[in-house]
Design an enzyme around this catalytic site. Structure first.
Site, short mmCIF file in Angstrom:
data_model
loop_
_atom_site.label_atom_id
_atom_site.label_comp_id
_atom_site.label_asym_id
_atom_site.label_seq_id
_atom_site.Cartn_x
_atom_site.Cartn_y
_atom_site.Cartn_z
CE LYS A 1 14.41 -2.66 0.91
NZ LYS A 1 13.74 -1.37 0.83
CE LYS B 1 8.81 -8.22 -2.62
NZ LYS B 1 8.56 -7.21 -1.64
CE LYS C 1 8.32 -0.30 -6.14
NZ LYS C 1 8.45 0.30 -4.83
P1 TYM Z 1 6.51 -1.17 -1.62
O1 TYM Z 1 6.78 0.15 -2.22
O2 TYM Z 1 7.59 -2.19 -1.63
O3 TYM Z 1 5.26 -1.85 -2.29
C1 TYM Z 1 4.03 -1.14 -2.43
C2 TYM Z 1 2.87 -2.11 -2.27
O4 TYM Z 1 2.94 -3.16 -3.24
C3 TYM Z 1 2.86 -4.43 -2.60
N1 TYM Z 1 3.69 -5.39 -3.35
C4 TYM Z 1 3.25 -6.58 -3.80
N2 TYM Z 1 2.06 -7.18 -3.71
C5 TYM Z 1 1.93 -8.41 -4.30
N3 TYM Z 1 2.93 -9.03 -4.95
C6 TYM Z 1 4.15 -8.46 -5.07
N4 TYM Z 1 5.12 -9.07 -5.74
C7 TYM Z 1 4.35 -7.17 -4.47
N5 TYM Z 1 5.41 -6.32 -4.41
C8 TYM Z 1 4.99 -5.23 -3.70
C9 TYM Z 1 3.39 -4.19 -1.20
O5 TYM Z 1 2.93 -5.17 -0.30
C10 TYM Z 1 2.85 -2.81 -0.90
O6 TYM Z 1 1.53 -2.89 -0.44
N6 TYM Z 1 6.92 -0.39 3.28
C11 TYM Z 1 6.04 -0.21 2.14
C12 TYM Z 1 5.62 1.22 1.88
C13 TYM Z 1 4.98 1.89 3.05
C14 TYM Z 1 3.68 1.66 3.55
C15 TYM Z 1 3.52 2.57 4.64
C16 TYM Z 1 2.66 0.79 3.20
C17 TYM Z 1 5.55 2.88 3.81
N7 TYM Z 1 4.65 3.27 4.77
C18 TYM Z 1 2.35 2.58 5.39
C19 TYM Z 1 1.48 0.83 3.94
C20 TYM Z 1 1.35 1.70 5.03
C21 TYM Z 1 6.77 -0.71 0.90
O7 TYM Z 1 7.96 -0.75 0.86
O8 TYM Z 1 5.96 -1.00 -0.13
#
Ligand code: TYM
Length: 334
Positions: free
Chosen positions: A115, A197, A200
């Site tokens: 990032k 990957k 979004k």
């Molecule tokens: P975020 O918002 O980027 O993504 C949400 C969830 O989607 C999963 N994910 C994927 N899984 C498979 N293939 C992909 N291409 C893919 N892109 C995203 C992510 O692994 C995630 O599970 N830091 C976290 C949010 C967060 C969080 C937490 C998660 C904040 N606090 C506490 C668990 C527990 C995040 O940015 O996810």
């Protein structure tokens, strides 16, 4: 443990339109696990502002994400679906945990490096301490299991390290959480560049399936997916494009890669791509219909935000008080 049940916590950022990766890597597993556990599913708006957000858009996306959680099949009566910034304990615990986390370990995090490179004009302190807020999210609820995609593995590891470090000083304050990765779909790749990957924020719309893409768009994007010239449907490292499509197909249908290879043995890529597109569209169809209904009912969503925010606060406050006492804060007279 809460009320004799193990605890699940997970969250998503309201920072863009959710993708098939978010759904297959996380949301779908949340729904499957939700019956057995006491669950907290958070819309993590505080995490989202580590990169610049337009305020009106962020507000809109928070509501949309709440609606999407419910549309995916999470019953808000049984699952505590809420907004992170409504429970101030997250930020309060994050501050305390910041004092138990080393700058060096944060600088080594892959996401921070990625990032920082992407937002070189805004390498703010929040970007660095992001994993500490995430640790606070998880540890506040004495979480046993965190269902996420594989890209969050490093964040789970640092959460465990911080919790163990704290427990070593103050006794058993935090439950040490385990990661939960689904059988298939833990890392869905871009349809245009299968070595990266699905995300979004991809600028190429053909690379990403959004959860609200209509059937035609879904099938069109799969038809255009990058594959190779080997002309055989095999689950091998050397064929990352086909491997990704098999992963998606398996995550949607519950089939194994071996079963999929057999099913499409001798068939062409064109036919396989359409089959994957159909499987994805079939999965998203009912979700999209429910989503529209839920989002239209503003007062219903607001009611859920309020009640579940209060429920989350109740459990979070318990842990926060315990932590504040341990570190030596004087108890507030109530
Ligand atoms: P975020 O918002 O980027 O993504 C949400 C969830 O989607 C999963 N994910 C994927 N899984 C498979 N293939 C992909 N291409 C893919 N892109 C995203 C992510 O692994 C995630 O599970 N830091 C976290 C949010 C967060 C969080 C937490 C998660 C904040 N606090 C506490 C668990 C527990 C995040 O940015 O996810």
């Amino acid at each position: 443990m809460i009320d004799g049940k193990k605890v699940i916590f997970s969250g998503m950022q309201p920072s863009g339109d959710l993708t098939l990766g978010n759904y297959l890597g996380a949301l779908k597993n949340w729904v499957q696990l939700s019956d057995e556990y006491m669950t907290f599913f958070c819309v993590v708006d505080e995490h989202a502002i580590t990169v610049r957000q337009d305020p009106a858009t962020l507000r809109k996306r928070v509501r949309e994400l709440m609606a999407l959680y419910i549309a995916a099949g999470l019953d808000p009566e049984k699952n505590c679906i809420y907004v992170q910034s409504h429970v101030s304990c997250h930020a309060e615990l994050a501050w305390i945990l910041n004092c138990f986390t080393y700058v060096g370990e944060l600088q080594r995090m892959t996401q921070f490096k990625d990032k920082s490179a992407k937002h070189a004009d805004n390498i703010n302190a929040g970007l660095l301490t992001y994993p500490v807020l995430m640790a606070a999210d998880i540890l506040l609820y004495q979480t046993d299991v965190v269902p996420v995609g594989i890209d969050q593995k490093q964040h789970l590891e640092i959460t465990r390290n911080i919790a163990e470090r704290f427990n070593n000083i103050y006794g058993d304050v935090f439950t040490i959480p385990d990661i939960y990765l689904g059988k298939a779909g833990t890392r869905i790749m871009s349809l245009q560049d299968p070595l990266h990957k699905m995300s979004k924020s991809d600028e190429n719309d053909n690379a990403t399936i959004h959860l609200l893409d209509g059937r035609d768009a879904v099938i069109r994007k799969f038809k255009r997916a990058i594959t190779d010239s080997e002309a055989q449907i095999r689950y091998r490292e050397e064929q990352p494009g086909i491997r990704n499509l098999i992963d998606i197909y398996c995550a949607c249908t519950g089939k194994t890669p071996q079963e999929t290879e057999k099913e499409f043995d001798g068939k062409g890529y064109g036919e396989f791509k359409i089959a994957v597109g159909e499987a994805v569209a079939d999965l998203l169809d009912p979700l999209q219909k429910r989503y529209k209904e839920i989002l239209a009912d503003k007062s219903y969503l607001e009611g859920i935000m309020k009640t579940n925010g209060e429920r989350a606060e109740y459990y979070a406050r318990k842990t926060l008080r315990k932590v504040q006492k341990k570190v030596g804060f004087v108890e507030k007279i109530r």
